[in-house]
Design a protein around this motif. Structure first.
Motif, PDB file in Angstrom:
ATOM      1  N   VAL B 363      11.736  66.351  43.100  1.00 27.59           N
ATOM      2  CA  VAL B 363      12.432  65.726  44.226  1.00 27.59           C
ATOM      3  C   VAL B 363      12.151  64.222  44.249  1.00 27.59           C
ATOM      4  O   VAL B 363      11.003  63.803  44.318  1.00 27.59           O
ATOM      5  CB  VAL B 363      12.013  66.361  45.575  1.00 27.59           C
ATOM      6  CG1 VAL B 363      12.785  65.728  46.721  1.00 27.59           C
ATOM      7  CG2 VAL B 363      12.247  67.870  45.550  1.00 27.59           C
ATOM      8  N   GLN B 364      13.227  63.428  44.165  1.00 24.65           N
ATOM      9  CA  GLN B 364      13.080  61.980  44.279  1.00 24.65           C
ATOM     10  C   GLN B 364      13.271  61.578  45.730  1.00 24.65           C
ATOM     11  O   GLN B 364      14.098  62.150  46.435  1.00 24.65           O
ATOM     12  CB  GLN B 364      14.138  61.280  43.426  1.00 24.65           C
ATOM     13  CG  GLN B 364      13.949  61.463  41.949  1.00 24.65           C
ATOM     14  CD  GLN B 364      15.133  60.890  41.170  1.00 24.65           C
ATOM     15  OE1 GLN B 364      16.006  61.634  40.758  1.00 24.65           O
ATOM     16  NE2 GLN B 364      15.169  59.593  40.985  1.00 24.65           N
ATOM     17  N   VAL B 387      16.739  61.728  49.914  1.00 24.49           N
ATOM     18  CA  VAL B 387      16.151  62.554  48.854  1.00 24.49           C
ATOM     19  C   VAL B 387      17.228  63.091  47.914  1.00 24.49           C
ATOM     20  O   VAL B 387      18.407  63.175  48.254  1.00 24.49           O
ATOM     21  CB  VAL B 387      15.325  63.730  49.437  1.00 24.49           C
ATOM     22  CG1 VAL B 387      14.073  63.225  50.128  1.00 24.49           C
ATOM     23  CG2 VAL B 387      16.154  64.581  50.373  1.00 24.49           C
ATOM     24  N   ARG B 388      16.774  63.483  46.727  1.00 29.31           N
ATOM     25  CA  ARG B 388      17.657  63.912  45.649  1.00 29.31           C
ATOM     26  C   ARG B 388      16.906  64.936  44.810  1.00 29.31           C
ATOM     27  O   ARG B 388      15.685  64.799  44.632  1.00 29.31           O
ATOM     28  CB  ARG B 388      17.945  62.682  44.779  1.00 29.31           C
ATOM     29  CG  ARG B 388      19.229  62.704  44.032  1.00 29.31           C
ATOM     30  CD  ARG B 388      19.499  61.302  43.509  1.00 29.31           C
ATOM     31  NE  ARG B 388      18.971  61.196  42.159  1.00 29.31           N
ATOM     32  CZ  ARG B 388      19.745  61.114  41.073  1.00 29.31           C
ATOM     33  NH1 ARG B 388      21.052  61.084  41.191  1.00 29.31           N
ATOM     34  NH2 ARG B 388      19.222  61.033  39.888  1.00 29.31           N
ATOM     35  N   GLY B 389      17.575  65.938  44.316  1.00 30.69           N
ATOM     36  CA  GLY B 389      16.900  66.898  43.455  1.00 30.69           C
ATOM     37  C   GLY B 389      17.623  68.221  43.379  1.00 30.69           C
ATOM     38  O   GLY B 389      18.599  68.457  44.097  1.00 30.69           O
ATOM     39  N   ILE B 392      18.078  70.190  46.684  1.00 33.19           N
ATOM     40  CA  ILE B 392      18.506  69.394  47.846  1.00 33.19           C
ATOM     41  C   ILE B 392      20.021  69.533  47.948  1.00 33.19           C
ATOM     42  O   ILE B 392      20.717  69.465  46.937  1.00 33.19           O
ATOM     43  CB  ILE B 392      18.158  67.903  47.643  1.00 33.19           C
ATOM     44  CG1 ILE B 392      16.682  67.727  47.235  1.00 33.19           C
ATOM     45  CG2 ILE B 392      18.508  67.093  48.887  1.00 33.19           C
ATOM     46  CD1 ILE B 392      15.669  68.125  48.261  1.00 33.19           C
ATOM     47  N   TRP B 409      22.653  60.873  47.270  1.00 32.96           N
ATOM     48  CA  TRP B 409      21.371  61.179  47.923  1.00 32.96           C
ATOM     49  C   TRP B 409      21.646  61.736  49.317  1.00 32.96           C
ATOM     50  O   TRP B 409      22.573  61.311  49.989  1.00 32.96           O
ATOM     51  CB  TRP B 409      20.511  59.908  48.060  1.00 32.96           C
ATOM     52  CG  TRP B 409      20.069  59.287  46.781  1.00 32.96           C
ATOM     53  CD1 TRP B 409      20.869  58.700  45.837  1.00 32.96           C
ATOM     54  CD2 TRP B 409      18.719  59.176  46.297  1.00 32.96           C
ATOM     55  NE1 TRP B 409      20.097  58.239  44.793  1.00 32.96           N
ATOM     56  CE2 TRP B 409      18.773  58.520  45.045  1.00 32.96           C
ATOM     57  CE3 TRP B 409      17.479  59.578  46.792  1.00 32.96           C
ATOM     58  CZ2 TRP B 409      17.629  58.238  44.291  1.00 32.96           C
ATOM     59  CZ3 TRP B 409      16.338  59.306  46.046  1.00 32.96           C
ATOM     60  CH2 TRP B 409      16.420  58.644  44.802  1.00 32.96           C
ATOM     61  N   LEU B 410      20.803  62.670  49.754  1.00 31.68           N
ATOM     62  CA  LEU B 410      20.902  63.192  51.119  1.00 31.68           C
ATOM     63  C   LEU B 410      20.211  62.234  52.086  1.00 31.68           C
ATOM     64  O   LEU B 410      19.048  61.859  51.879  1.00 31.68           O
ATOM     65  CB  LEU B 410      20.222  64.567  51.206  1.00 31.68           C
ATOM     66  CG  LEU B 410      20.057  65.152  52.618  1.00 31.68           C
ATOM     67  CD1 LEU B 410      21.409  65.616  53.175  1.00 31.68           C
ATOM     68  CD2 LEU B 410      19.057  66.311  52.613  1.00 31.68           C
TER      69      LEU B 410
END
Lengths: 540, 540
Positions: B363-364, B387-389, B392, B409-410
């Protein structure tokens, strides 16, 4: 119905970004003849960007292969991370391959460049002229002296090459199923065969190395990676350590017991991984040169079956717990890990630990008999182990090998049993099983039994032709220096350990069991020695 | 260059196969008013096959949705495993949604059938007639009495329905990116929005739950899942426990402190997970009714920020370590976990543990300011967390919500800082930040500071209009029974804990902070109470 989840690929670049920032203070320690040199993961991150820029400058584009001919060290870690992150493919060359095999794999993999350690240049030089696609040789350190470069091959010193490059790199997006790294198996028959790991398989395998049912590597660990980076990706430790923030302790070329003991004393690893012969050697050295290694809590051992005596020795004499594991180049390499069920104690716990362990949820395992039928996991039925999963190979690079697969499962060539709760016990390789009068005798079981004798350092068992029984076991033993044990004593020692009809009557005392390039017993060579009449056999 | 790795999908069926065989002796324990009932994972595996056959018999094909309106119990675990494994989609219905929201999500998700616990039938009944796609209601247990079935809706008793079905099922192959389960967010504004988890996201998230930088769930653990299965998938515990062989302890409807304490005493979980209010309540109960819970080594707390005082209380009074975590329905839900770096001790260690923790490699995370620019992870710069991944969400089911995403990205709506080594500290929700004279005041920081006062049970802070400063904080406090603390005392208590200009002058003492359906502070309702004049405000 599609999920709403993001479609972000699993990638080495993400692993590199994570490790070099979140875990920027973790370090890679490389042993030298003048002690340790250290580099933080933050520095590794910057140098990976520099290496990637440098390689682009040498024409490495797309999915070109870059070979490494290196020991375990900081620069090899950089190659592990930078080459796949830039979209190219890391090709780890096994420095112990026979010369013609080395040439074969470099040509088959079409390596565009090779990174080599200065101490390995003499080993590479004689083969360079035959490596048809290699355009660049990069020698780690400050000097590129000593390379016998054929015409058309440029030579570079690693540090000069990367020195003026930018310390960040716009890592490209990759398809997670594209190749990140490749490794050829050092098969004892035929040409070596290449396995190409994907970004996905390496990422998921790294997670498994940090899972509680795997080696459970964790942030802050100091992991001594003795298993070579040119052999099954050092069992995934470099990537997993970078993912989780464990420091890496790299022995470089100092793999002999004495410098290894010095490295362990200086750097105090709490985790390590290597094949049994390394630990066997270290144990003998420590017997003569006592030294505390009890801070090394967990030692992962695989590559070949671990003799129970070695596990007991490490735990009882040194306070080090051996974690038995199974895997192969084709399986990334983990594989099963012998963690006993919670709550087991004493002998029961040991019995679980002697096994090859159980597989994680990501890897399915089954046993298949001679007729290709799946046999039950009842702890008794014997079959060849077949495996399936996201980090198991489904083919070999650029070569057909249908005999290695069945319905999408990898045939491992290992034979054994699986209990209902999933514990694998390997009894042999399909090709090493001894077929005596219609019954199977496991060469490995016999070897372990013989190695339980205090005077035996190593024992290898092969099947030899027998007029009455088709095949009977021949035991080749290496005795402790100064031992006056007779083979009759050894047979007597076995009498309450194996079934009577399995008791071997053929024995030979040798100075050393021949080994393959990766340190496994080379039974093919032992068999030739026997058929060539080079072994002095006592028949009891 | 393609890798040679196998292309086996990550799937819930594989997780089900693994858990019900390898970990067949692990168990799911369900609390009842007559103590515990138990079921082995091997039995769960057989009953999942039976449930899948039964659902096929009711016309559940393809990716049809099957809703659950259930507490945490063995049958809900079966629904979790069987429905996705057969290729259908599990839809967990939040029993605490307002009636019109419940109808909305069942219709929006087009649920074909609903499995409901007998004790929840009365709550479901009034809405059934408006659920347009529901054809079957399945009541867990032996009786389907009490369902007010509208015309065209069939009613079944779970045990009768599955009783004569085969105990194995040929689980179909799935695309790992297809939906396995869905969950609607209980947004305080607008209609609930659906998140559809994939087989891939659930499988990888389960691995993370068992990783050493995550909750580190392990084989043999006894995990008490207090966090509801209808709320962000019980934080992934049911799947992770099945993957790793941890037993599950399910409280069913017994979530009040007294029965929870009895369940804990009887079943001795060593791991648990719940929102802060549950632990707050348990702590108060244990103060009046002392009981040893020190076998519960790790307690995962998230859902809203954990007051440091609660963490200290659990560790110092009860010997239980609180593991602070952050996540949301949109993030599967983990998220970050506050494991301090190895080697930290004392106050430094606590400071790391107060944070929301750091993200795993999958998770970024980044912080973005008002202008959409990424701000540095320097521990000071404040921004909205994005966050990104792979686990997600990248969208919502069947509805556009572009304001929730930025470049893939969220946008989480949470505001805070991230240190260079990745530790996230959330200071507020974007909508709850108090903008006072051009400066930001974190409502959460103020709440935590006030809750540090021994007489304060709960405190919620909202911004109220102020002629001079635009906004100023209003503190709503719940005092311990019998306390004679004055709000002036509380302000005085804060004087050395927050900056002078942040010191709140507006106070109100209330009986209870209003909560959302999932137990979070409902500041929207608190704001309405204030603007409606329902709060008695003291201005100091």
């Amino acid at each position: 119905m599609l999920s709403t989840m993001q479609d972000t690929p699993l990638s080495i670049a993400q692993l590199l970004r994570h490790g070099s920032t979140i875990h920027g203070t973790a370090e890679v320690v490389t042993w030298t003849d003048a002690g340790a040199r250290r580099r933080s993961y933050a520095d590794v991150g910057r140098r990976c960007a520099q290496l990637a820029h440098a390689l682009r400058g040498l024409g490495v584009t797309g999915d070109e292969r870059v070979g490494t001919f290196m020991w375990n060290n900081a620069e090899h870690l950089e190659a592990y991370l930078a080459i796949p992150s830039m979209g190219a493919v890391l090709h780890t060359l096994n420095i112990r391959l026979f010369p013609e095999q080395l040439v074969f794999v470099a040509n088959h993999g079409e390596d565009h460049a090779i990174i080599v350690d200065p101490t390995l240049v003499p080993l590479l030089n004689p083969q360079l002229a035959q490596m048809e696609t290699v355009k660049h040789v990069i020698v780690t350190g400050d000097s590129a002296d000593g390379v016998d470069a054929p015409e058309g091959v440029q030579v570079h010193a690693y540090e000069q090459l990367i020195a003026d490059q930018p310390t960040d790199f716009d890592w490209p997006d990759v398809d997670e199923r594209s190749a990140a790294a490749m490794c050829y198996t050092s098969g004892t028959t035929g040409d070596p065969k290449g396995v190409a790991y994907s970004h996905r398989s390496i990422f998921m395998h790294s997670m498994q190395v940090c899972m509680t049912d795997g080696p459970a590597l964790k942030q802050g660990d100091r992991a001594l990676a003795v298993v070579p980076q040119f052999h099954a990706m050092s069992w995934g430790l470099p990537y997993a350590a970078f993912m989780i923030g464990a420091s890496l302790i790299m022995p470089d070329r100092f793999l002999q017991p004495e410098p290894l003991a010095a490295l362990i004393a200086a750097e105090k690893p709490n985790f390590s991984a290597a094949v049994p012969t390394i630990w066997q050697g270290l144990h003998q050295y420590l017997e003569a040169n006592p030294q505390d290694i009890s801070f090394m809590k967990d030692v992962l051992i695989g590559g070949s079956a671990v003799p129970p005596s070695l596990m007991h020795t490490f735990e009882e004499d040194h306070g080090v717990q051996v974690l038995h594991a199974w895997g192969m180049t084709e399986t990334s390499p983990l594989g099963s890990v012998a963690r006993p069920p919670a709550g087991t104690e004493g002998e029961e716990r040991w019995r679980y630990r002697y096994t090859q362990g159980r597989f994680p949820a990501s890897v399915q395992a089954r046993l298949v008999d001679d007729l290709g039928e799946v046999v039950p996991n009842d702890g008794n039925s014997v079959g060849e182990l077949e495996v399936r999963g996201p980090w198991i190979t489904g083919s070999y690079y650029g070569v057909d090998a249908p005999e290695k697969f069945q319905d999408g499962w990898l045939r491992t060539g290992d034979v054994g049993t699986i209990t209902p709760d999933g514990y694998l016990t390997l009894t042999d390789r399909t090709k090493d099983i001894i077929k005596s009068g219609g019954e199977w005798i496991s060469s490995v079981d016999l070897e372990n039994a013989v190695m339980g004798h205090p005077d035996v350092i190593e024992a290898a068992v092969i099947g030899i032709a027998d007029a009455k029984w088709d095949e009977r076991p021949l035991v080749a033993v290496v005795l402790r220096e100064g031992s006056d044990a007779k083979v009759e004593d050894l047979q007597e020692f076995l009498s309450d350990k194996v079934a009577k009809w399995q008791l071997p009557e053929n024995w030979t005392v040798i100075n050393e069991v021949p080994k393959t390039s990766v340190g496994k017993f080379d039974k093919k060579r032992l068999r030739s020695q026997y058929t060539d009449g080079d072994l002095e056999v006592t028949r009891i």
